[in-house]
Design an enzyme around this catalytic site. Structure first.
Site, mmCIF file in Angstrom:
data_model
loop_
_atom_site.group_PDB
_atom_site.id
_atom_site.type_symbol
_atom_site.label_atom_id
_atom_site.label_comp_id
_atom_site.label_asym_id
_atom_site.label_seq_id
_atom_site.Cartn_x
_atom_site.Cartn_y
_atom_site.Cartn_z
ATOM 1 N N SER A 263 -21.227 -15.708 -7.305
ATOM 2 C CA SER A 263 -22.410 -16.420 -7.787
ATOM 3 C C SER A 263 -23.616 -15.500 -7.761
ATOM 4 O O SER A 263 -23.597 -14.439 -7.130
ATOM 5 C CB SER A 263 -22.664 -17.664 -6.932
ATOM 6 O OG SER A 263 -23.491 -17.331 -5.844
ATOM 7 N N LYS A 264 -24.651 -15.936 -8.446
ATOM 8 C CA LYS A 264 -25.866 -15.136 -8.520
ATOM 9 C C LYS A 264 -26.465 -14.916 -7.136
ATOM 10 O O LYS A 264 -27.150 -13.934 -6.900
ATOM 11 C CB LYS A 264 -26.893 -15.831 -9.407
ATOM 12 C CG LYS A 264 -26.424 -15.944 -10.835
ATOM 13 C CD LYS A 264 -27.512 -16.435 -11.752
ATOM 14 C CE LYS A 264 -26.973 -16.452 -13.178
ATOM 15 N NZ LYS A 264 -27.948 -16.690 -14.202
ATOM 16 N N ARG A 265 -26.231 -15.857 -6.242
ATOM 17 C CA ARG A 265 -26.815 -15.739 -4.908
ATOM 18 C C ARG A 265 -26.020 -14.815 -3.982
ATOM 19 O O ARG A 265 -26.502 -14.417 -2.945
ATOM 20 C CB ARG A 265 -26.969 -17.131 -4.282
ATOM 21 C CG ARG A 265 -28.123 -17.921 -4.859
ATOM 22 C CD ARG A 265 -28.102 -19.347 -4.400
ATOM 23 N NE ARG A 265 -26.854 -19.992 -4.778
ATOM 24 C CZ ARG A 265 -26.614 -20.501 -5.989
ATOM 25 N NH1 ARG A 265 -27.530 -20.444 -6.926
ATOM 26 N NH2 ARG A 265 -25.460 -21.066 -6.265
#
Ligand code: GLU
Length: 514
Positions: A263-265
């Protein structure tokens, strides 16, 4: 040019995730392999998710990776405009065709009414979906009389146009990676085609544009596979089924642990880049660094990304972009998720540095660290790069690891000094310094002979002498070949550093003993 036309179609909703770059890369590779055209289309019909700067970011990122499109916004091409918001008027007539043929209908349900329906069904432990099982309970042109529909339209009441998905049908998607995937139409919702603001949804715009832009292959992430069932229906209803593009849905990119989708995080959490280039947000906490800012060579990044889901079927791992294009084929793309292995990304970067000419590396360092390297000759810098290149991961490591080639030692590793330095042996080290002072031919080979002979003559051990020489000259136990390093920094510097190094060692021992 062949009739292979592929497109990368991101929505400008923020920075482009590294998975998006992989999608762009695979499209690019197929286009280049087949002598086709690589198109960038900006899918910005969802105004609520639009993020300023995202389109520029996408173009900058593709440019940094050296996979710029042949057609696209700001680039041009015969199939423009390439921003969907600028094509808005074009979609209406296709929505009208769907209506006229009975394959779509007007829906007048307000957001409040939809919420109510959702809540009512939830109360009965059911999930609401606007589909063939619920559409006849809703306010739409299937349940209202044609007069009532006309009246609502004339009064300017808001509406959406929904696809009328058939009941009890099997919808088949032929995917080049997954084979034939079958969807039961009862599982598909009646997707909105045209929104109340007059904008098409992704689904309608995407199909119309892929058709009008004569796209031959749709290569995109696996998350779009379920929507493809709707897309196949749309192609059928618009009369384009025979010219439908071929589909290839790419495997997911998984977290480094292999568990779950990257994920982007994850970048922040794991301290690694998951975006190609940095993003400057208004708030510092929303900004981040990308592969570029971490010091990656874009060629290494592309090589790494190419292998996230594809492999050439041989042992070869290092590929230039041209070689990738030559070797690429959709049938070598895997179905299962590809683990985002950051160590492997670093390994690729290292390989690109090792494979570079010393002069090339030197020029690059001079570019980035010109001020620090003002008095340093090109030859010196190239030899320095040659000595250190097997040890670095990033270009920036050169200056961090090898600063002592350009300035005095700043700090010494204390532990090995305390362990290994014997002040009572200082006279031997001073005698060795004197022997080195007498050398005219200060080459690595000659230094090695002189030092080894000295050690033998004094009946010392290599393990007592070499580490001390190394720390005195560099401050650290790790580094490139001792003799080559000493030869490069030169006689005067070597003699000076040995003297000040040993003085420091004596002090360390004195302090430890007091
Ligand atoms: N706009 C979609 C996205 O943001 C494109 C999906 C597709 O390639 O059809 O990923």
């Amino acid at each position: 040019m062949t009739n292979i036309r592929v497109r990368f179609a991101p929505s400008p909703t923020g920075a482009l995730h590294i998975g998006g770059v992989r999608t762009a890369l695979y499209n690019y590779l197929l286009a280049k392999k087949m002598g086709g055209t690589f198109i960038l289309r900006i899918e910005d019909t969802d105004q609520t998710r639009y993020v300023a700067g995202a389109e520029k970011y996408i173009l900058d990122a593709l440019q940094w990776c050296n996979i710029s499109p042949d057609e696209g916004p700001g680039i041009g091409g015969a199939y423009g405009p390439y921003r969907q918001s600028e094509r808005k008027d074009l979609y209406q007539k296709y929505a009208e065709k769907l209506l006229a043929d009975g394959n779509a209908y007007y829906a007048f349900d307000t957001p409040e009414a939809l919420d109510e329906k959702r809540a009512a069904m939830e109360a009965e432990k059911q999930v609401f979906r606007y589909d063939s099982s619920t559409r006849m309970e809703m306010v739409n042109s299937l349940t209202l009389s044609s007069e009532a529909v006309q009246k609502r339209l004339d009064s300017g009441e808001g509406y959406t146009i929904r696809l009328k998905v058939p009941r009890e049908e099997q919808v088949q998607v032929h995917d080049l990676i997954r084979g034939t995937v079958t969807f039961q139409s009862n599982e598909l919702d009646d997707k909105i085609m045209l929104k109340s603001d007059g904008m098409p949804t992704y689904h309608l715009a995407n199909i119309v544009d892929d058709h009008l832009m004569e796209i031959s292959h749709v290569i995109r992430g696996e998350e779009w596979l379920p929507s493809t069932a709707h897309h196949v229906l749309l192609y059928r209803y618009l009369g384009w089924e025979n010219e439908m593009p071929k589909f290839a849905h790419l495997p997911l990119i998984l977290k480094p642990s292999g568990k779950g989708k990257l994920s982007k995080r994850d970048g922040d959490k794991l301290g690694m880049p998951v975006f190609p280039i940095g993003w400057e947000a208004e708030k510092a906490e929303d900004s981040f660094r990308g592969f570029r800012e971490y010091g990656f060579d874009p060629k290494a990044v592309l090589n790494f990304l190419a292998f996230l889901g594809w492999n050439p079927g041989t042992e070869q791992e290092i590929f230039s972009l041209e070689e990738l294009a030559a070797a690429f084929s959709i049938d070598k793309i895997g179905k299962s998720g590809a683990r985002f292995d950051y160590q492997k990304a670093q390994w690729f970067n290292q390989q690109y540095i090792i494979a570079s000419e010393d002069q090339t590396l030197a020029r690059s360092l001079r570019n980035d660290f010109g001020d620090q390297l003002a008095g340093v000759s090109d030859d010196f810098l190239a030899s320095f790069c040659g000595l250190l290149k097997e040890r670095v991961t990033f270009m920036t490591d050169f200056m961090e690891m090898g600063y002592y080639f350009f300035e005095p030692v700043k700090t010494y590793e204390e532990k090995p000094i305390r362990k290994k330095w014997k002040p009572e042996q200082r006279h031997n080290f001073d005698a060795l310094t004197a022997a080195l002072a007498a050398i005219d031919d200060f080459t690595a080979e000659h230094l090695e002979t002189v030092i080894k002979n000295f050690i033998a003559a004094k009946e010392l051990k290599f393990g007592e002498v070499f580490p001390m020489l190394r720390i005195a000259l560099t401050g650290t136990m790790s580094g490139p070949d001792l003799f080559k390093m000493a030869a490069l920094i030169g006689k005067a510097t070597v003699l000076e550093r040995l003297e000040s190094g040993y003085n420091h060692f004596d002090q360390v021992k004195a302090a430890a003993n007091s």
